[in-house]
Structures are given as C-alpha cells and as structure tokens.
Design an enzyme around this catalytic site. Structure first.
Site, short mmCIF file in Angstrom:
data_model
loop_
_atom_site.label_atom_id
_atom_site.label_comp_id
_atom_site.label_asym_id
_atom_site.label_seq_id
_atom_site.Cartn_x
_atom_site.Cartn_y
_atom_site.Cartn_z
N GLU A 1 43.55 -8.17 21.53
CA GLU A 1 42.94 -8.14 20.07
C GLU A 1 42.81 -9.40 19.40
OE1 GLU A 1 42.18 -5.39 19.15
OE2 GLU A 1 43.82 -3.63 18.88
N HIS B 1 37.67 -6.89 20.56
CA HIS B 1 38.55 -6.86 21.71
C HIS B 1 38.12 -6.79 22.85
CE1 HIS B 1 39.71 -2.63 21.01
NE2 HIS B 1 38.81 -2.53 21.88
P1 PGA Z 1 35.14 2.57 23.71
O1 PGA Z 1 35.78 1.62 23.77
O2 PGA Z 1 34.15 2.67 25.05
O3 PGA Z 1 35.51 3.99 23.77
O4 PGA Z 1 33.94 2.39 22.70
C1 PGA Z 1 35.65 0.47 24.11
C2 PGA Z 1 36.91 -0.49 23.67
O5 PGA Z 1 37.50 -0.20 22.62
O6 PGA Z 1 37.13 -1.62 24.63
#
Ligand code: PGA
Length: 231
Positions: free
Chosen positions: A122, A117
C-alpha cells in the site's frame, strides 16, 4: 490484453519450463487465466517443472475467499502444475528465502490498485520491503468489497511480497484494465518514483512490460529515471 499476457506466460514456460512465476489475483487477470486454462487443458502448455508463487494472501479469511482458492480454481486445477509447486506467502516462514531457493522469480505479473498499490504494498511501503504483513487501506478494502458482499466482511490484514521481492523478478508485467485505472497508471509510470505510489518503483525495473486494455502502453515511453526516486 489477456491474450498478449497469456502469450507472454506461454513463451516464458516454453523458453524455460522450470520458470518461477509470480501470479496475481483480482479481476484483471481473469481473462489471462481463462486463456491459460484452455491452452493447458488441450496440452499446449506444460507446467510440470514450473513453480508458482502467489503475490499475496488475506489473513483471517474464509477459505473460499482466499487467493489460494482463487488461483486453484482459476488456473492451477486446469494445469499439470504439481501441488508441491504452488506457493503462498501465508504458508511459509520466509517466502523470500523460498523464492531464492527456487532460483528467483523469472516473470511476475502485477495488477495496480487505484491507490497505486502493487500486490498489497500500500502507499507508504518502502522500496526496501520483502514479504511482510500489511494493513489494507480503506481504498483497497472498498475495491474488494463486492467479492465479500460488503466492506465489513473484507479482511483488514494480508501478507504480501514486498517491493524488493517484486523488483527482484527478472521480468515484470504490469497490467491494468478499465478507464478507472488510467489516472493511477499514468501517475505511476510518468510521475515521480515515490513510496506514495508503490507501482512507480516499476519505472526503474530493467525489464518492465505494461499491458492495458486502453492503449496506454502504445503512448508510454519508459523513463528509467533512477535519479527521480523520492525517498
Ligand atoms: P483488480 O485488482 O484486478 O481486481 O482491479 C488489482 C489490484 O488491486 O492489484
């Protein structure tokens, strides 16, 4: 990675003080915001004319877990960005119209989820998507569970910029940190361009930069493979 990213934001603000920025939350950009906050406190960065648009926001979340709160505490409060220049998709009826009225996004930074995503688009989200409400997948809720002290407390719904909202940004920087992101980043940038991996649409963005802390960008050849889009 964070330093190069902060330099890109600083360059953008210096080249165009009235830039519109699309800003992510999550763990990956924390170093970016720490650096930008430091530069802003010392007066090296001027945010007076900028406008910042959060990529997404949870629906039905206690205030302290909101992305508005994250952005405020990690970056906005350390800058001279006017309150009226802080935008959140939950606060306006038509976020895309609001972005367009501001002149469009100049630079948007996006992280990538382990399911591919970007923002809360999603898998299965079509390219023809603008700001919309989305149900979060189990994978996304699990990834964010530590912030909530458990899966049960993670919201199921969010509002997010759509893929076309993000693809319309003049520049996009895709960031990924940690070995667990290597597989999906490589699928997104070297596999088919498909709604099954929303980040794969970035392959056809004309001004995409990739920044990681595992050296992927040094090995990656942008494909601009428009003909490989799978619908
Ligand atoms: P994260 O999230 O930086 O906490 O890994 C990234 C995302 O899910 O877009």
């Amino acid at each position: 990675m964070s330093l190069r990213l902060a330099e890109a934001v600083a360059d953008q603000l210096r080249a165009k003080p009235a830039s519109c920025l699309g800003l992510p939350t999550g763990r990956t950009p924390l170093g970016l915001y720490e650096t930008l906050a430091e530069w802003s406190r010392t007066g090296a960065l001027d945010w007076r004319a900028a406008r910042c648009f959060a990529l997404d926001e949870y629906i039905d979340v206690p205030g302290e877990h909101s992305f508005a709160c994250y952005l405020d505490s990690n970056i906005f409060r350390h800058t001279n960005l006017p309150e009226s220049a802080r935008f959140n998709p939950l606060w306006v009826d038509d976020y895309d119209a609001c972005i367009a009225a501001a002149g469009g996004l100049d630079l948007t930074i996006v992280g990538i989820g382990i399911n591919g995503h970007i923002a809360f688009n999603e898998p299965g989200t079509p390219l023809a998507s603008w700001t919309h409400c989305a149900w979060l997948t189990e994978s996304t809720r699990r990834a964010n569970a530590p912030d909530f002290g458990g899966l049960e407390a993670v919201p199921s719904r969010a509002v997010t910029m759509g893929l076309t909202t993000i693809m319309s940004s003049r520049k996009v920087i895709l960031i990924a940190s940690g070995q667990h992101k290597q597989g999906i980043l490589s699928r997104a940038l070297t596999g088919p361009v498909t709604a099954a991996v929303p980040a794969s649409y970035l392959q056809v963005h004309p001004a995409l930069t990739v920044l990681t802390d595992f050296g992927f960008e040094a090995r990656w050849q942008p494909s601009r493979a428009v003909s490989r889009i799978q619908y």
